[in-house]
Design a protein around this motif. Sequence first.
Motif, PDB file in Angstrom:
ATOM      1  N   THR A 190       0.833  -1.203   0.000  1.00 31.00           N
ATOM      2  CA  THR A 190       0.000   0.000   0.000  1.00 31.00           C
ATOM      3  C   THR A 190       0.866   1.250   0.000  1.00 31.00           C
ATOM      4  O   THR A 190       1.843   1.330   0.750  1.00 31.00           O
ATOM      5  CB  THR A 190      -0.916   0.013   1.236  1.00 31.00           C
ATOM      6  OG1 THR A 190      -1.682  -1.199   1.260  1.00 31.00           O
ATOM      7  CG2 THR A 190      -1.877   1.188   1.188  1.00 31.00           C
ATOM      8  N   GLY A 191       0.489   2.186  -0.815  1.00 30.34           N
ATOM      9  CA  GLY A 191       1.269   3.405  -0.941  1.00 30.34           C
ATOM     10  C   GLY A 191       0.449   4.653  -0.670  1.00 30.34           C
ATOM     11  O   GLY A 191      -0.781   4.624  -0.682  1.00 30.34           O
ATOM     12  N   ALA A 246       5.166   7.462  -0.138  1.00 22.53           N
ATOM     13  CA  ALA A 246       5.702   6.334   0.627  1.00 22.53           C
ATOM     14  C   ALA A 246       4.932   5.077   0.265  1.00 22.53           C
ATOM     15  O   ALA A 246       3.804   5.142  -0.224  1.00 22.53           O
ATOM     16  CB  ALA A 246       5.607   6.596   2.132  1.00 22.53           C
ATOM     17  N   VAL A 247       5.557   3.931   0.527  1.00 26.31           N
ATOM     18  CA  VAL A 247       4.915   2.643   0.287  1.00 26.31           C
ATOM     19  C   VAL A 247       5.369   1.666   1.356  1.00 26.31           C
ATOM     20  O   VAL A 247       6.494   1.762   1.870  1.00 26.31           O
ATOM     21  CB  VAL A 247       5.220   2.115  -1.140  1.00 26.31           C
ATOM     22  CG1 VAL A 247       6.704   1.915  -1.353  1.00 26.31           C
ATOM     23  CG2 VAL A 247       4.435   0.836  -1.433  1.00 26.31           C
ATOM     24  N   GLY A 270       7.025  -5.134   6.784  1.00 28.82           N
ATOM     25  CA  GLY A 270       8.437  -5.368   7.001  1.00 28.82           C
ATOM     26  C   GLY A 270       9.366  -4.506   6.173  1.00 28.82           C
ATOM     27  O   GLY A 270      10.557  -4.382   6.487  1.00 28.82           O
ATOM     28  N   SER A 271       8.850  -3.927   5.102  1.00 25.41           N
ATOM     29  CA  SER A 271       9.674  -3.085   4.221  1.00 25.41           C
ATOM     30  C   SER A 271       8.914  -1.822   3.847  1.00 25.41           C
ATOM     31  O   SER A 271       7.702  -1.867   3.625  1.00 25.41           O
ATOM     32  CB  SER A 271      10.025  -3.837   2.939  1.00 25.41           C
ATOM     33  OG  SER A 271      10.811  -4.975   3.222  1.00 25.41           O
ATOM     34  N   THR A 272       9.650  -0.732   3.789  1.00 21.69           N
ATOM     35  CA  THR A 272       9.048   0.546   3.411  1.00 21.69           C
ATOM     36  C   THR A 272       9.988   1.307   2.488  1.00 21.69           C
ATOM     37  O   THR A 272      11.194   1.018   2.414  1.00 21.69           O
ATOM     38  CB  THR A 272       8.736   1.429   4.638  1.00 21.69           C
ATOM     39  OG1 THR A 272       9.969   1.746   5.308  1.00 21.69           O
ATOM     40  CG2 THR A 272       7.803   0.736   5.615  1.00 21.69           C
ATOM     41  N   ASP A 273       9.433   2.285   1.822  1.00 19.48           N
ATOM     42  CA  ASP A 273      10.207   3.209   1.002  1.00 19.48           C
ATOM     43  C   ASP A 273       9.543   4.578   1.108  1.00 19.48           C
ATOM     44  O   ASP A 273       8.314   4.666   1.077  1.00 19.48           O
ATOM     45  CB  ASP A 273      10.235   2.740  -0.453  1.00 19.48           C
ATOM     46  CG  ASP A 273      11.102   3.623  -1.342  1.00 19.48           C
ATOM     47  OD1 ASP A 273      10.811   3.727  -2.544  1.00 19.48           O
ATOM     48  OD2 ASP A 273      12.058   4.230  -0.811  1.00 19.48           O
ATOM     49  N   LEU A 323       7.416  -2.708  -3.931  1.00 17.59           N
ATOM     50  CA  LEU A 323       7.491  -1.356  -3.369  1.00 17.59           C
ATOM     51  C   LEU A 323       7.619  -0.356  -4.513  1.00 17.59           C
ATOM     52  O   LEU A 323       8.657   0.299  -4.693  1.00 17.59           O
ATOM     53  CB  LEU A 323       8.665  -1.249  -2.404  1.00 17.59           C
ATOM     54  CG  LEU A 323       8.566  -2.117  -1.151  1.00 17.59           C
ATOM     55  CD1 LEU A 323       9.797  -1.920  -0.266  1.00 17.59           C
ATOM     56  CD2 LEU A 323       7.308  -1.807  -0.364  1.00 17.59           C
ATOM     57  N   SER A 324       6.541  -0.219  -5.257  1.00 20.60           N
ATOM     58  CA  SER A 324       6.571   0.593  -6.465  1.00 20.60           C
ATOM     59  C   SER A 324       6.361   2.069  -6.154  1.00 20.60           C
ATOM     60  O   SER A 324       5.525   2.430  -5.317  1.00 20.60           O
ATOM     61  CB  SER A 324       5.497   0.126  -7.439  1.00 20.60           C
ATOM     62  OG  SER A 324       5.450   0.979  -8.572  1.00 20.60           O
ATOM     63  N   ARG A 325       7.080   2.920  -6.879  1.00 28.07           N
ATOM     64  CA  ARG A 325       6.884   4.371  -6.811  1.00 28.07           C
ATOM     65  C   ARG A 325       6.039   4.857  -7.991  1.00 28.07           C
ATOM     66  O   ARG A 325       5.772   6.043  -8.108  1.00 28.07           O
ATOM     67  CB  ARG A 325       8.227   5.102  -6.824  1.00 28.07           C
ATOM     68  CG  ARG A 325       9.083   4.847  -5.593  1.00 28.07           C
ATOM     69  CD  ARG A 325      10.317   5.731  -5.596  1.00 28.07           C
ATOM     70  NE  ARG A 325      11.040   5.682  -4.316  1.00 28.07           N
ATOM     71  CZ  ARG A 325      11.896   6.606  -3.896  1.00 28.07           C
ATOM     72  NH1 ARG A 325      12.149   7.663  -4.656  1.00 28.07           N
ATOM     73  NH2 ARG A 325      12.516   6.487  -2.723  1.00 28.07           N
ATOM     74  N   ASP A 326       5.648   3.941  -8.854  1.00 33.11           N
ATOM     75  CA  ASP A 326       4.925   4.263 -10.070  1.00 33.11           C
ATOM     76  C   ASP A 326       3.428   4.139  -9.830  1.00 33.11           C
ATOM     77  O   ASP A 326       2.905   3.039  -9.650  1.00 33.11           O
ATOM     78  CB  ASP A 326       5.368   3.309 -11.181  1.00 33.11           C
ATOM     79  CG  ASP A 326       4.703   3.604 -12.507  1.00 33.11           C
ATOM     80  OD1 ASP A 326       5.077   2.965 -13.493  1.00 33.11           O
ATOM     81  OD2 ASP A 326       3.812   4.472 -12.566  1.00 33.11           O
ATOM     82  N   GLY A 327       2.740   5.263  -9.857  1.00 33.63           N
ATOM     83  CA  GLY A 327       1.309   5.265  -9.600  1.00 33.63           C
ATOM     84  C   GLY A 327       0.494   4.435 -10.574  1.00 33.63           C
ATOM     85  O   GLY A 327      -0.595   3.963 -10.235  1.00 33.63           O
ATOM     86  N   THR A 328       1.010   4.226 -11.768  1.00 32.91           N
ATOM     87  CA  THR A 328       0.268   3.436 -12.757  1.00 32.91           C
ATOM     88  C   THR A 328       0.230   1.960 -12.390  1.00 32.91           C
ATOM     89  O   THR A 328      -0.535   1.196 -12.963  1.00 32.91           O
ATOM     90  CB  THR A 328       0.873   3.593 -14.162  1.00 32.91           C
ATOM     91  OG1 THR A 328       2.188   3.033 -14.173  1.00 32.91           O
ATOM     92  CG2 THR A 328       0.942   5.057 -14.575  1.00 32.91           C
ATOM     93  N   GLN A 329       1.057   1.562 -11.429  1.00 34.63           N
ATOM     94  CA  GLN A 329       1.067   0.166 -10.998  1.00 34.63           C
ATOM     95  C   GLN A 329       0.152  -0.071  -9.798  1.00 34.63           C
ATOM     96  O   GLN A 329       0.177  -1.150  -9.219  1.00 34.63           O
ATOM     97  CB  GLN A 329       2.504  -0.263 -10.687  1.00 34.63           C
ATOM     98  CG  GLN A 329       3.390  -0.281 -11.921  1.00 34.63           C
ATOM     99  CD  GLN A 329       4.782  -0.807 -11.662  1.00 34.63           C
ATOM    100  OE1 GLN A 329       5.260  -0.778 -10.530  1.00 34.63           O
ATOM    101  NE2 GLN A 329       5.446  -1.270 -12.703  1.00 34.63           N
ATOM    102  N   TYR A 330      -0.602   0.929  -9.439  1.00 38.68           N
ATOM    103  CA  TYR A 330      -1.559   0.809  -8.342  1.00 38.68           C
ATOM    104  C   TYR A 330      -2.965   0.699  -8.921  1.00 38.68           C
ATOM    105  O   TYR A 330      -3.341   1.474  -9.806  1.00 38.68           O
ATOM    106  CB  TYR A 330      -1.458   2.017  -7.414  1.00 38.68           C
ATOM    107  CG  TYR A 330      -0.207   2.005  -6.576  1.00 38.68           C
ATOM    108  CD1 TYR A 330       1.036   2.270  -7.143  1.00 38.68           C
ATOM    109  CD2 TYR A 330      -0.265   1.709  -5.214  1.00 38.68           C
ATOM    110  CE1 TYR A 330       2.190   2.238  -6.368  1.00 38.68           C
ATOM    111  CE2 TYR A 330       0.885   1.695  -4.433  1.00 38.68           C
ATOM    112  CZ  TYR A 330       2.108   1.959  -5.023  1.00 38.68           C
ATOM    113  OH  TYR A 330       3.247   1.926  -4.260  1.00 38.68           O
TER     114      TYR A 330
END
Length: 123
Positions: free
Chosen positions: A34-35, A49-50, A56-59, A103-110
């Motif tokens: 979830t981002g 952020a995601v 367990g993992s964030t960005d 952990l995608s930063r690309d909104g098109t992948q949501y």
Amino acid sequence: QVQLVESGGGAVQAGGSLRLSCAASGLTFSTFNTGWFRQAPGKEREFVAVINWNGGSTDHSDSVKGRFTISRDNAKNTVYLQMNSLKPEDTAVYYCATTLYGLSRDGTQYSRWGQGTQVTVSS
């Protein structure tokens, strides 16, 4: 019916804090990364952020790193964004969204998005 509902936005002065919540229903929330994204007037949507499915993992984007923290409570089907040391440039509508793309930063992948919550920071 799948729903993501953001809450916790508001108006604060620079240096203040807010905690945004993203509550999910109608899906097995714990299986999705979830981002948080934001969009200011006249600007493109921006990654914030995601967090992965189990927390367990964030960005975090460089613009918020050290000030914002993403977390989740799968028992409550909720993801949070703790925002500290807010700046006027953080003013935007904040959206949460789910993805299966890591952990995608690309909104098109949501694939699923909430309706957004307004955050306004005054100087």
